[in-house]
Enzyme design. Structure first.
Site, PDB file in Angstrom:
ATOM      1  N   ASP A 137      -2.191 110.441  12.185  1.00  0.00           N
ATOM      2  CA  ASP A 137      -3.452 110.176  12.886  1.00  0.00           C
ATOM      3  C   ASP A 137      -4.664 110.871  12.281  1.00  0.00           C
ATOM      4  OD1 ASP A 137      -2.363 112.613  13.633  1.00  0.00           O
ATOM      5  OD2 ASP A 137      -3.318 112.586  15.588  1.00  0.00           O
ATOM      6  N   GLU A 138      -4.483 111.554  11.157  1.00  0.00           N
ATOM      7  CA  GLU A 138      -5.627 112.235  10.552  1.00  0.00           C
ATOM      8  C   GLU A 138      -5.781 111.837   9.091  1.00  0.00           C
ATOM      9  OE1 GLU A 138      -5.566 116.484  11.176  1.00  0.00           O
ATOM     10  OE2 GLU A 138      -4.548 116.260  13.096  1.00  0.00           O
ATOM     11  N   ASP A 198      -9.960 112.051  12.950  1.00  0.00           N
ATOM     12  CA  ASP A 198      -8.770 112.367  13.739  1.00  0.00           C
ATOM     13  C   ASP A 198      -8.720 111.424  14.935  1.00  0.00           C
ATOM     14  OD1 ASP A 198      -6.774 113.482  15.219  1.00  0.00           O
ATOM     15  OD2 ASP A 198      -7.652 115.490  15.368  1.00  0.00           O
TER      16      ASP A 198
HETATM   17 MG   LIG Z   1      -5.181 113.378  16.665  1.00  0.00          MG
END
Ligand SMILES: [Mg+2]
Lengths: 79, 416
Positions: B106-107, B10
């Site tokens: 973002d992950e 993350d």
């Molecule tokens: Mg994040």
């Protein structure tokens, strides 16, 4: 403080995809010949921001970083 | 079956971190990435740790955030940079596995089970990735390492930024079971409130919960939540070439002064369609429908959708359909303040099209050639090198160019 300076670069492109910068032309037109490339790795510029392929180059006996960011080149200019 | 090793990586404060990485002067300041102040998007989209410490939260207005944190620096979002860096990070993951599944921008989950012989155990790989992202891209990640996707995701939330947390079959009871149920993927807000009503507050309590109660309250979902709480999650990490589809691509402008005529609206729709279709072509998508949002000067707004005759990525098709929607629906009681054009119901542009005898193939191909030429000229000489004649006389466009509104995937494929 350092500042991001985009510069004109003459480079050699090799058949295997390797790119070797040869000459940096500074904003005032002065040309700096790159004597040697000491290292070439992916890295972020902690000083001026952005990232790319970082060349550690030797110019007139001094070392500095030259970054290739996508299709542009920049150096960490001193102010 | 071999015990799997799954990472969930993350990127910390992603939007804000990219802004700070690109602009070192921001690094020691409290920073919030916000939509434009003069529009209804004038809200906090992301913030860095310094802003977080002042109590700035995502979703609040710029005004509220500034009250809490007077020194807050507001920056506009640069979505193309975020997309670019999100791809760069995935390129690093690529060195360790071909099973990389994105969860938002973002992950990512990364299944490294097969790479352990080459690179070492899960925590070693995770730390190497963490160091590389920091050194190569100037960003930080927190990574959870576990034997299933659910626990890996929980692990990535435990220690941040720039950290690795391992949850094993030996330690999950201590590490996971004390956490509130709402922290676990697969337990939505409603389910979590309902569980709380029955005294089930932690993941551990869920893991031991009575089956009959769960079945009665939540049906099959109840049993699944309980399995997850016990680490029994066999869902696969999707292969890296699997793309969660982009749902829509839109572009909107709030005008400097109101529009009063059909001609002006047409010119704006053209300019917006131009942006949208160029993004479509970049993303290799075609649209099967469009939507047009019109905001009047009293800020009330309306949205209409229309179907396109065939999947298209051509500016003319999108613009004409949107303008037709406008002409059919807009009563012109009030002047227009803002317009948004969206391409919706997207399909890959590589998918073969159904032929239709009613369709003028030559006309379509000619349009496609024009679009490709426009893209090429702009790639070489910049966006403004070519404009539609109708948009040339526009003086009501705000200066800002970067108003891309990519609707990013947020769907979870876990249960598919
Ligand atoms: Mg994040």
């Amino acid at each position: 403080m350092a500042r991001k300076v985009y510069v004109r670069v003459n480079a050699d492109f090799y058949p295997d995809g390797e790119v070797r910068p040869r000459v940096i032309t500074w904003i005032d037109g002065h040309r700096y010949e790159i004597a040697r490339i000491l290292q070439c790795i992916r890295a972020a510029s902690t000083k001026v921001g952005g990232c790319g392929i970082r060349y550690t180059v030797s110019i007139d006996g001094k070392q500095s970083y030259l970054f290739r960011e996508d299709d542009r080149w920049f150096v960490e200019g001193k102010t | 079956m071999e015990t799997r090793t799954i990472l969930h990586s993350d990127l910390n404060n992603f939007y804000a971190s990219v802004e700070c990485m690109l602009e070192p002067a921001l690094r020691d300041k409290a920073v919030a990435v916000c939509g434009k102040a003069e529009e209804r998007h004038g809200i906090v989209l992301a913030k860095n740790d310094a802003a977080k410490r002042c109590g700035v939260t995502t979703g609040e207005t710029i005004w509220e955030a500034k009250q809490k944190c007077p020194g807050l620096v507001i920056v506009e979002p640069h979505y193309r940079e975020y997309i670019k860096y999100s791809q760069y990070v995935r390129r690093i993951y690529n060195d360790y596995s071909d099973q990389i599944e994105a969860y938002g921008m973002d992950e990512n989950w990364i299944d490294v089970t097969a790479s352990k012989r080459l690179f070492g155990d899960g925590s070693k790989i995770a730390n190497e990735i963490r160091e590389r992202v920091k050194f190569e891209l100037g960003l930080t990640v927190s990574i959870g390492v576990s034997y299933n996707k659910i626990f890996a995701k929980l692990g990535s939330d435990m220690k941040k930024p720039d950290a690795v947390t391992c949850i094993t079959q030996e330690n999950y009871r201590e590490k996971v079971w004390g956490l509130p149920v709402c922290d676990m993927l697969g337990v939505g807000r409603a389910a979590s409130l309902e569980l709380n009503r029955y005294g089930i507050r932690t993941i551990g309590e869920l893991a031991h919960c009575n089956d009959a109660l769960l079945a009665c309250k939540f049906g099959v979902n109840g049993a699944r939540m309980k399995r997850f709480a016990n680490g029994e999650d066999n869902s696969k990490v999707m292969p890296r070439d699997y793309h969660v589809p982009i749902k829509s691509i839109g572009n909107g402008i709030t005008f400097l002064s109101d529009l009063h005529s059909n001609d002006e609206v047409w010119a704006m729709i053209l300019a917006l369609s131009d942006k949208v279709t160029s993004r479509l072509r970049e993303a290799h998508k075609k649209a099967r429908g469009v939507s047009l949002t019109v905001k009047c000067c009293d800020l009330a707004y309306k949205e209409w959708q229309g179907t396109l005759e065939y999947p298209t990525q051509s500016m003319g098709d999108v613009a004409h359909r949107c303008f037709a929607l406008f002409m059919q629906n807009y009563p012109w009681v009030k002047p227009v303040r803002a317009l948004t054009v969206r391409a919706i119901r997207l399909v890959d542009d590589t998918i073969g099209e159904q032929l239709s005898i009613f369709r003028d193939i030559e006309y379509i191909e000619r349009n496609e050639k024009i679009d490709q030429t426009v893209d090429e000229i702009r790639r070489r000489f910049g966006w403004n090198a070519l404009q539609s004649a109708a948009t040339l006389k526009l003086d009501k466009l705000p200066q800002n160019e970067d108003e891309i509104d990519l609707t990013m995937p947020t769907g979870m494929l876990l249960f598919a």
